[in-house]
Design an enzyme around this catalytic site. Structure first.
Site, PDB file in Angstrom:
ATOM      1  N   GLU A 208      10.534   9.816 -12.051  1.00 35.72           N
ATOM      2  CA  GLU A 208       9.062   9.618 -13.382  1.00 35.72           C
ATOM      3  C   GLU A 208       9.214  11.236 -14.362  1.00 35.72           C
ATOM      4  O   GLU A 208       8.483  11.395 -14.766  1.00 35.72           O
ATOM      5  CB  GLU A 208       7.993   9.890 -12.763  1.00 35.72           C
ATOM      6  CG  GLU A 208       7.306   8.396 -11.966  1.00 35.72           C
ATOM      7  CD  GLU A 208       5.715   8.401 -11.610  1.00 35.72           C
ATOM      8  OE1 GLU A 208       5.442   9.056 -12.099  1.00 35.72           O
ATOM      9  OE2 GLU A 208       5.439   7.171 -11.276  1.00 35.72           O
ATOM     10  N   GLU A 343       8.525   2.125  -7.282  1.00 35.35           N
ATOM     11  CA  GLU A 343       6.656   1.889  -7.139  1.00 35.35           C
ATOM     12  C   GLU A 343       5.761   0.840  -7.610  1.00 35.35           C
ATOM     13  O   GLU A 343       5.777   0.951  -8.986  1.00 35.35           O
ATOM     14  CB  GLU A 343       6.535   3.166  -7.612  1.00 35.35           C
ATOM     15  CG  GLU A 343       7.134   4.861  -6.433  1.00 35.35           C
ATOM     16  CD  GLU A 343       6.690   5.898  -7.405  1.00 35.35           C
ATOM     17  OE1 GLU A 343       5.643   5.778  -7.555  1.00 35.35           O
ATOM     18  OE2 GLU A 343       7.652   6.860  -6.954  1.00 35.35           O
TER      19      GLU A 343
HETATM   20  O1  AHR Z   1       3.431   7.122  -5.130  1.00 36.60           O
HETATM   21  C1  AHR Z   1       2.629   7.929  -5.127  1.00 36.60           C
HETATM   22  C2  AHR Z   1       3.248   8.982  -7.029  1.00 36.60           C
HETATM   23  O2  AHR Z   1       3.096   8.349  -7.237  1.00 36.60           O
HETATM   24  C3  AHR Z   1       4.823   9.562  -6.563  1.00 36.60           C
HETATM   25  O3  AHR Z   1       5.410  10.277  -5.513  1.00 36.60           O
HETATM   26  C4  AHR Z   1       5.145   9.134  -8.114  1.00 36.60           C
HETATM   27  O4  AHR Z   1       6.209   9.106  -8.897  1.00 36.60           O
HETATM   28  C5  AHR Z   1       4.274   8.247  -8.742  1.00 36.60           C
HETATM   29  O5  AHR Z   1       3.373   9.356  -9.899  1.00 36.60           O
END
Ligand code: AHR
Length: 539
Positions: A208, A343
């Site tokens: 990110e 994610e």
């Molecule tokens: O999964 C929690 C967080 O969500 C992670 O650290 C980040 O990459 C995302 O914003």
């Protein structure tokens, strides 16, 4: 209120919705021609789509709350049964779902992580500023993570620190892990207990970077990404050729807004113009099921409105994948690059009484259905989506496993991953059906979802999800292009959409055998309301 019919022919074609003023009892819409409530599926087993990579069933384990400490790592001296500090009960449960890969150490944490703090006999205590502001003991570091990956039989997916690390630091880490030459770093690894190099099949280049990973512009990120892709090299002698090579995953988008389409465009344009000296093999996509970040839905004790809203929100994953796939296809029509949804999952309000920075939440039958809907979307996009990692594996967000000291429970989401094991590396088979509609207070959702695949032994695998919380669904499936000699199945449901497993009652939502019959090449089965079922049909 608009009513709609859902048609799926390997893909969901549309999301229909409307507006209603006040909650009303759940209303199911019977599609014309489906008066008896029978849903007819046509499984075209003579046609093969892409392979549904096992890596779509990947996990994510960040140094966050009790995701690692307590959840995976208890230390060698713990009374909790462990192997070299890693809890045996968690390993056994994860082996049963055949975890293909685990992404580590973050997440946002990855861009704080300095790997040297986590090797050797003396570990530096550092901070974890994003996740509760707690101290990070670094007792779980490179050796412990790679030991854990080996214990569960998963491929390691290492996220390197692009935000606050250096190119040299990342390059050294890769050499430390993968070199079999007598370099100082490889010798240091051996001195720390590991003579043989590790294979590292996946490398995430930052996390990110448009936000917690450094708030970079896409152009700035691309420059850094190229340097990391060039210098963070994998030296493992068995990973130098063909499909054994490490896949480098660049940071991709985190939504569908213009800044994210620009991000995908910029990374893809850079890749199109790549030189011999650097390359990537994929870009990531992050997408959580959240409706309002400032006022998140609760994980338990929700009503049918909360059920319908979350499932409606989660189905947006399909449009998001399409949006970014369309951009990627313009630069990469042969689909060389993977889209890695590394994610995903439901993100609810923190469990009452927990540290809000620990992202602890319960996991209900709604999450099982949400997981199945997302896995189905990934399978339909398997030609481009070849890696996915649910967030997160233990004790954090939409977890597989919850622990409390020595106690452990398996969540409804875990059971979906277990039911879906036969889909790992199976070949996608198209299914067409009229899903009908389940409607609640202006939200219209497909009542049924289904995917099918052919596994390595020639079995046909069929997944059926009944979103309707009240009506069972009678399914009749024509099985074209295959013989069908026997069928077995399992189904997952519970007393209510918000049913959960607890340490006191761990089997409220747990799979049970499902009866199905084969009649003249047709499959007949009735699936319960609010359920996920998987059937294996022998040829
Ligand atoms: O999964 C929690 C967080 O969500 C992670 O650290 C980040 O990459 C995302 O914003």
């Amino acid at each position: 209120m608009m009513k709609g019919r859902w048609i799926a022919a390997g893909v969901l074609l549309a999301i229909l919705g409307g507006c209603g003023q006040s909650p009303r009892p759940s209303e199911s819409v019977t599609a014309p021609g489906n008066d008896a409530g029978v849903v007819t599926l046509h499984v075209d087993a003579g046609t093969s789509g892409p392979v549904i990579s096992r890596h779509l069933f990947g996990q994510f384990a960040e140094h966050l709350g009790h995701g690692i400490y307590g959840g995976v790592w208890v230390g060698r001296d713990s009374p909790i049964p462990n192997t070299r500090g890693i809890r045996n009960d968690v390993v056994e449960a994860l082996r049963a779902i055949k975890v293909p890969n685990v992404r580590w150490p973050g997440g946002c944490f990855a861009d704080y992580y300095h790997w040297r703090n986590g090797i050797g006999p003396r570990r530096a205590v550092t901070l974890n500023p994003d996740w509760g502001g707690v101290t990070e003991p670094n007792t779980f570091g490179t050796h412990e993570f790679l030991d854990f990956a080996e214990q569960i039989g998963a491929a390691p997916f290492i996220s390197i620190n692009v935000g606050s690390g250096t190119v040299q630091e990342a390059a050294d880490w890769l050499e430390y892990m993968t070199s079999d030459q007598p370099t100082a770093l490889a010798q240091e690894r051996a001195a720390n207990g590991r003579k043989e190099p590790w294979k590292i099949p996946f490398l995430g280049i930052g996390n990110e970077s448009w936000d917690c990973g450094g708030n970079m512009t896409p152009e700035f990120y691309v420059d850094l990404m190229k340097m990391h892709a060039r210098f963070a090299r994998n030296y493992h002698p068995e990973q130098q050729e063909g499909d054994k090579r490490m896949l480098r995953i660049a940071v991709g988008p985190g939504g569908g807004e213009p800044r994210f389409t620009e991000w995908t465009e910029t990374v893809m344009k850079a890749w199109t113009n790549r030189k011999w000296s650097w390359d990537i093999e994929g870009i990531s996509l992050h997408n959580y099921t959240v409706i309002d970040w400032d006022d998140k839905h609760v994980a338990t004790g929700f009503d049918e409105q909360g059920y319908a809203e979350i499932l409606q929100a989660t189905l947006k994953m399909d449009g998001l994948i399409r949006q970014h796939t369309d951009i990627m296809d313009r630069y990469d029509p042969d689909r060389q690059l993977a889209l890695a949804v590394d994610e995903w999952g439901a993100w609810y309000a923190p469990a009452p009484g927990s540290n809000p920075g620990f992202l602890e939440q319960q996991n209900s039958l709604r999450d099982a259905i949400l997981a199945a809907l997302n896995l189905n979307i990934f399978a339909r996009h398997a030609g481009r989506v070849r890696i996915a990692n649910i967030a997160q594996m233990v004790n954090v967000l939409q977890a597989m496993i919850l622990t409390d000291g020595p106690k452990m429970l398996l969540t409804p989401t875990y059971h979906v991953f277990r039911l879906y094991v036969p889909f790992q590396d199976a070949t996608f088979v198209p299914v067409s059906f009229d899903a009908g509609t389940w409607s609640w207070n202006g939200i219209s959702l497909p009542r049924i979802d289904a995917i099918a695949a052919r596994d390595g032994e020639g079995n046909l695998v069929l997944s059926l999800t009944n979103v309707d919380p009240h009506r069972p669904a009678s399914i009749e499936a024509t099985l074209d292009g295959t013989t069908a000699s026997a069928v077995s199945g399992q189904t997952l449901t519970g007393p209510a959409v918000d049913s959960i497993n607890t340490f006191e009652a761990p089997d409220v939502v747990t799979p049970r055998p499902l009866e199905a019959v084969l009649e003249e090449g047709r499959l007949k089965v009735t699936v319960e309301p609010r359920s996920v079922s998987v059937l294996v049909i022998k040829p």
